[in-house]
Design an enzyme around this catalytic site. Structure first.
Site, PDB file in Angstrom:
ATOM      1  CG  MET A  26      -2.035  -1.040   1.121  1.00 14.13           C
ATOM      2  SD  MET A  26      -3.548  -0.630   2.031  1.00 14.13           S
ATOM      3  CE  MET A  26      -2.908  -0.364   3.678  1.00 14.13           C
ATOM      4  CG  HIS A  30       8.414  -0.041   6.573  1.00 20.86           C
ATOM      5  ND1 HIS A  30       8.719  -1.381   6.599  1.00 20.86           N
ATOM      6  CD2 HIS A  30       7.078   0.035   6.813  1.00 20.86           C
ATOM      7  CE1 HIS A  30       7.646  -2.086   6.861  1.00 20.86           C
ATOM      8  NE2 HIS A  30       6.623  -1.260   6.986  1.00 20.86           N
ATOM      9  CG  HIS A  33       6.862  -2.205   2.535  1.00 23.47           C
ATOM     10  ND1 HIS A  33       6.780  -1.161   3.421  1.00 23.47           N
ATOM     11  CD2 HIS A  33       5.628  -2.761   2.465  1.00 23.47           C
ATOM     12  CE1 HIS A  33       5.540  -1.076   3.864  1.00 23.47           C
ATOM     13  NE2 HIS A  33       4.820  -2.040   3.313  1.00 23.47           N
ATOM     14  CD  GLN A  61      -6.217  -3.530   2.894  1.00 25.34           C
ATOM     15  OE1 GLN A  61      -6.178  -4.052   1.777  1.00 25.34           O
ATOM     16  NE2 GLN A  61      -5.193  -3.595   3.730  1.00 25.34           N
ATOM     17  CG  ASP A 151       0.545  -7.541   8.071  1.00 23.30           C
ATOM     18  OD1 ASP A 151      -0.034  -6.866   8.949  1.00 23.30           O
ATOM     19  OD2 ASP A 151       1.378  -7.055   7.282  1.00 23.30           O
ATOM     20  CG  LEU A 185      11.176  -2.177  10.535  1.00 22.49           C
ATOM     21  CD1 LEU A 185      12.064  -1.992   9.314  1.00 22.49           C
ATOM     22  CD2 LEU A 185      11.416  -1.068  11.551  1.00 22.49           C
TER      23      LEU A 185
END
Length: 281
Positions: A26, A30, A33, A61, A151, A185
């Site tokens: 999205m 940082h 990613h 979402q 996640d 992070l």
């Protein structure tokens, strides 16, 4: 590195026999990613595949009281970071390109997995995630896709999506990247003020204590519930507002007992910022 915003342009750029390795994001990137991009680069290298990242803030979402409008959009900086990490192409559609008409067809994950933990506090969240990922998969047609293990529940939902729909996509899990003090992070860490940032690593510390207590036994349902309640109370005493600290089976995120491989998961608010983390036990 091409930056594309339409599906026809993306499909033209990806035409060829080798399907890419894909990292959906999205934006507001940082180091976590970028670690996923580097992992994708390694997965792609042996067969000469391209690495594709997407940047799309997915309205589906976000709940009605969540931070869709507040979520940072940093496209120019993100593209520079992606290029430096080894990305070959960025797909950054606007809402009109990805949702040219209202998205009334959605992917509904099973309630037993999607309506617990995060799903209990963010109704509809995993439907929004599964729907946009399915759509992005159809756009990019990847050989493999990389998702962060921070996640954890989302990873399980998407692994199930790929398996149940028999998608020819390998799902790769990227280890959680942490700051030196242990904080996972996250794009939302930027919302923390100085005092909150100093306190934030206590979420991981609470998970470590919970995991150690579970390993020490006894591994019964009653003891698990006691440990979870004590962990939440300890965070509450430090000024947090916990949504959950929970010990679950890794496989399906149901409450754990005995020697089944487990994961400790947590979500809690610190000031205005909601942080999540997990730790495999």
């Amino acid at each position: 590195m091409p930056l594309l915003g339409t599906l026809p342009a993306l499909r033209a750029a990806l035409a060829g026999p080798l399907r890419p390795v894909f990292v959906p994001t999205m934006g507001n990137l940082h180091e976590g990613h970028l670690a996923l991009i580097r992992q994708a680069r390694e997965a792609a290298a042996d067969q000469g595949r391209a690495v594709v990242a997407s940047i799309f803030v997915n309205r589906l979402q976000f709940g009605p009281n969540e931070d869709f409008d507040r979520y940072p959009r940093t496209l120019e900086r993100d593209v520079e970071l992606l290029a430096g990490a080894g990305c070959d192409l960025v797909f950054a559609p606007d809402e009109a390109a990805l949702y040219p008409e209202p998205q009334v067809y959605t992917v509904q994950p099973p309630a037993a997995l999607a309506d617990i933990l995060e799903g209990a506090f963010r109704p509809g969240f995993f439907t929004g995630v599964a729907t946009v990922v399915m759509k992005l998969f159809q756009c990019v047609q990847p050989h493999a896709a990389v998702f962060g293990q921070k996640d954890y529940q989302q990873l399980r939902v998407l692994q199930g999506l790929v398996r149940q729909f028999a998608l020819p996509i390998e799902v790769l899990a990227g280890p959680t990247v942490r700051a030196a003090d242990g904080l996972a992070l996250s794009s939302r860490n930027g919302y923390l003020d100085e005092a909150e940032r100093a306190e934030a690593p206590q979420l991981q510390a609470a998970l470590q204590a919970l995991a150690a207590a579970w390993r020490a036994g006894p591994r019964t349902a009653a003891h698990r519930e006691q440990l979870e309640a004590e962990a939440a109370a300890a965070l509450r005493a430090r000024g947090w507002q916990p949504d959950y600290l929970s010990l679950r089976r890794r496989e399906d995120l149901q409450p754990v007992e005995g020697d089944t491989p487990a994961v400790a998961l947590a979500a809690a608010r610190l000031g205005r910022t909601r942080l999540i983390d997990n730790l495999e036990v």
